[in-house]
Design an enzyme around this catalytic site. Structure first.
Site, short mmCIF file in Angstrom:
data_model
loop_
_atom_site.label_atom_id
_atom_site.label_comp_id
_atom_site.label_asym_id
_atom_site.label_seq_id
_atom_site.Cartn_x
_atom_site.Cartn_y
_atom_site.Cartn_z
N LYS A 1 0.84 -1.21 0.00
CA LYS A 1 0.00 0.00 0.00
C LYS A 1 0.87 1.26 0.00
O LYS A 1 0.62 2.22 -0.73
CB LYS A 1 -0.91 -0.02 1.23
CG LYS A 1 -1.55 1.30 1.60
CD LYS A 1 -2.62 1.72 0.61
CE LYS A 1 -3.04 3.16 0.86
NZ LYS A 1 -4.10 3.62 -0.03
N CYS B 1 -3.23 10.66 2.15
CA CYS B 1 -2.48 9.46 1.75
C CYS B 1 -1.15 9.78 1.09
O CYS B 1 -0.10 9.49 1.66
CB CYS B 1 -3.35 8.64 0.80
SG CYS B 1 -4.84 8.01 1.59
N1 LIG Z 1 -9.50 8.94 2.67
C1 LIG Z 1 -9.04 8.13 1.73
O1 LIG Z 1 -9.30 8.30 0.56
C2 LIG Z 1 -8.19 6.90 2.09
C3 LIG Z 1 -7.89 6.00 1.08
C4 LIG Z 1 -7.14 4.88 1.40
C5 LIG Z 1 -6.69 4.68 2.70
N2 LIG Z 1 -6.97 5.60 3.67
C6 LIG Z 1 -6.50 5.34 5.03
O2 LIG Z 1 -7.62 4.91 5.80
C7 LIG Z 1 -7.47 5.37 7.15
C8 LIG Z 1 -8.68 6.19 7.55
O3 LIG Z 1 -8.71 7.33 6.73
P1 LIG Z 1 -10.00 8.24 6.60
O4 LIG Z 1 -9.74 9.14 5.44
O5 LIG Z 1 -11.23 7.43 6.60
O6 LIG Z 1 -9.92 9.06 7.98
P2 LIG Z 1 -11.03 10.07 8.59
O7 LIG Z 1 -10.30 11.06 9.41
O8 LIG Z 1 -11.95 10.53 7.51
O9 LIG Z 1 -11.91 9.13 9.53
C9 LIG Z 1 -11.40 8.49 10.64
C10 LIG Z 1 -12.44 8.48 11.72
O10 LIG Z 1 -11.94 7.69 12.78
C11 LIG Z 1 -12.41 8.25 14.02
N3 LIG Z 1 -11.59 7.70 15.09
C12 LIG Z 1 -10.35 8.06 15.51
N4 LIG Z 1 -9.94 7.26 16.51
C13 LIG Z 1 -10.92 6.36 16.72
C14 LIG Z 1 -11.10 5.27 17.61
N5 LIG Z 1 -10.15 4.93 18.48
N6 LIG Z 1 -12.26 4.58 17.56
C15 LIG Z 1 -13.22 4.91 16.69
N7 LIG Z 1 -13.12 5.92 15.80
C16 LIG Z 1 -11.99 6.64 15.82
C17 LIG Z 1 -12.32 9.72 13.78
O11 LIG Z 1 -13.15 10.44 14.66
C18 LIG Z 1 -12.77 9.85 12.32
O12 LIG Z 1 -14.16 10.08 12.21
C19 LIG Z 1 -6.15 6.13 7.21
O13 LIG Z 1 -5.12 5.24 7.57
C20 LIG Z 1 -5.95 6.54 5.75
O14 LIG Z 1 -4.59 6.74 5.46
C21 LIG Z 1 -7.73 6.69 3.39
#
Ligand SMILES: NC(=O)c1ccc[n+]([C@@H]2O[C@H](COP(=O)([O-])OP(=O)(O)OC[C@H]3O[C@@H](n4cnc5c(N)ncnc54)[C@H](O)[C@@H]3O)[C@@H](O)[C@H]2O)c1
Length: 415
Positions: free
Chosen positions: A215, A269
């Site tokens: 990834k 990312c």
């Molecule tokens: N956004 C993208 O397009 C994308 C794509 C691929 C991978 N990712 C990866 O996926 C992961 C999540 O990214 P995202 O964009 O969804 O993040 P985000 O910030 O949109 O959402 C994460 C959520 O997790 C919650 N959170 C934090 N700690 C928590 C806990 N202990 N228990 C429950 N909820 C909790 C936060 O309040 C938030 O609402 C990251 O590692 C990111 O790198 C994101």
């Protein structure tokens, strides 16, 4: 399922518990609920839980609102404040970097700790968050093991990195190919079986560390290639050449495909994940680290161009078009466009206005959000920072009166 795999718990009220209801977790939860799983979604933010349980959403993602509304109404999706017993747990929490560009795994750690009381023999735990190699084995597995359940025997741990494209998440959650890397072969088998239950793309089986690094490699590849385009833009600016013409002509070569330069690289990312590789092998990543620096320096280059033009006027009115980190989304995280706008807003001798069709209010004090028409009618300088759909009709003849900085090449002649 392998013969040694105990059956998944029968008594859970939920099939899946998704931790983190953001850009990855909420669409995943909604898709799973739509294909018939009973899904509990957990988030730390009360407002997010309330919004989802009211059948609404807090992020911009096409068609997600209808899916969440239907799933909540059908009772297959429910947002809850703490993990509940389920057959499978998906960890979709943020994995940012610190100020020193080191991985901040505190959200992963707290999510892993929070789900331990809800684990039952046979549970599957999948880390979907993007993480440095070794995170599943060295951070998550010991937390789970402390519960007394043995990872790989009693509970099954795997990494399945998410690769969705914001704006197309609902399609990509289902259609993308997935890599599933377990702590053991039994973990890989259990996780692959889970994804094959709703993913149409191929599910590739591997080990946890390979899945973690794969990834990161995908995003570092993008970052390095964008850095090349950005470096070319810097060279062309110095030599007084049109980078868009150079790229257009170079790409006529059958084996060359230079990407588009821009004001920098943003988002959760690509601007972040290469640092996870650098942290794992600092001596071996000069190219990856240099690419990060080239891309991080781009907003300063754009600012220099704007300041150069602004110096010709007494109190210039400057309009920034776009604040998101890429076209057609509302996400401002690590956005180079926002970086440029913030730095301009801090300057005393100009008036700044912002055009961002995906926002309802300005994120920068003193810089009002205005319509495109207002900006074009009243600005002296226009800085095109994001090629949003709403701006793509613009042609040089619409901007004749204005000074224009166009790092995204919106006005560049197309092949
Ligand atoms: N956004 C993208 O397009 C994308 C794509 C691929 C991978 N990712 C990866 O996926 C992961 C999540 O990214 P995202 O964009 O969804 O993040 P985000 O910030 O949109 O959402 C994460 C959520 O997790 C919650 N959170 C934090 N700690 C928590 C806990 N202990 N228990 C429950 N909820 C909790 C936060 O309040 C938030 O609402 C990251 O590692 C990111 O790198 C994101």
């Amino acid at each position: 399922m392998t013969p040694s795999t105990p059956p998944a718990p029968e008594t859970s009220a939920y099939d899946v518990c998704v931790l983190g209801l953001g850009y990855v977790g909420l669409p995943t939860a909604a898709v799973l609920a739509t294909v018939g799983r009973r899904v509990a979604g957990v988030d730390l933010r009360r407002d997010i839980l309330d919004t989802i349980n009211a059948g609404r959403i807090h992020i911009v993602e096409p068609e997600l609102d209808a899916l969440v509304r239907a799933a909540v109404a059908a009772g297959t999706l429910r947002a809850v404040p703490e993990p509940v017993p389920a057959r499978a747990f998906l960890i979709c929490v943020p994995t940012p970097i610190t100020r020193d560009n080191l991985p901040d795994l505190s959200f992963v750690e707290s999510a892993a700790r929070a789900l331990v009381p809800a684990l039952r023999p046979g549970s599957l735990v999948v880390l979907e968050s993007t993480v440095p190699p070794g995170t599943l084995r060295d951070l998550v597995a010991p937390i789970v093991a402390a519960s007394g359940l043995v990872p790989g025997r009693d509970v099954f741990l795997a990494h399945a990195p998410e690769r969705v494209l914001p704006g197309a998440v609902l399609r990509e959650v289902v259609e993308n190919e997935r890599i599933v890397g377990g702590l053991t072969d039994a973990c890989t088998a259990r996780a692959a079986e889970f994804y094959e239950g709703f993913v149409r793309g191929a599910v590739h089986r591997s080990g946890a560390e390979v899945a973690e690094l794969t990834k990161l490699a995908e995003n570092a590849f993008r970052d390095v290639n964008v850095a090349f385009a950005n470096e070319l833009a810097n060279v062309c600016a110095r030599l007084g050449l049109d980078v868009w013409e150079v790229i257009r002509l170079a790409n006529r070569h059958p084996r060359v495909q230079i990407l588009r330069p821009g004001p920098g690289v943003g988002g959760h990312c690509i601007a972040v994940d290469p640092w996870f590789i650098a942290a794992a092998a600092p001596q071996d990543t000069p190219l990856i680290q240099a690419a990060r620096r080239v891309n991080d320096e781009r907003p300063a280059r754009v600012l220099a161009q704007v300041r150069h033009l602004a110096a010709r006027l007494r109190r210039p009115k400057i309009a920034c078009l776009g604040l998101a980190y890429k076209p057609d989304i509302d996400d401002l995280r690590e956005s180079p466009a926002l970086h440029v706008a913030r730095d301009l807003a801090a300057e005393p001798d100009l008036d700044l206005m912002l055009v961002e069709p995906h926002l309802q209010s300005s994120p920068i004090a003193g810089a009002p959000l205005v319509t495109l028409e207002h900006a074009l009618a009243s600005a002296d300088i226009v800085v095109i920072l994001v090629a949003h759909r709403q701006f793509r009709h613009l042609r040089p003849e619409h901007l004749l009166r204005l000074m224009v900085v166009d790092p995204v090449g919106l006005l560049a002649s197309r092949p």
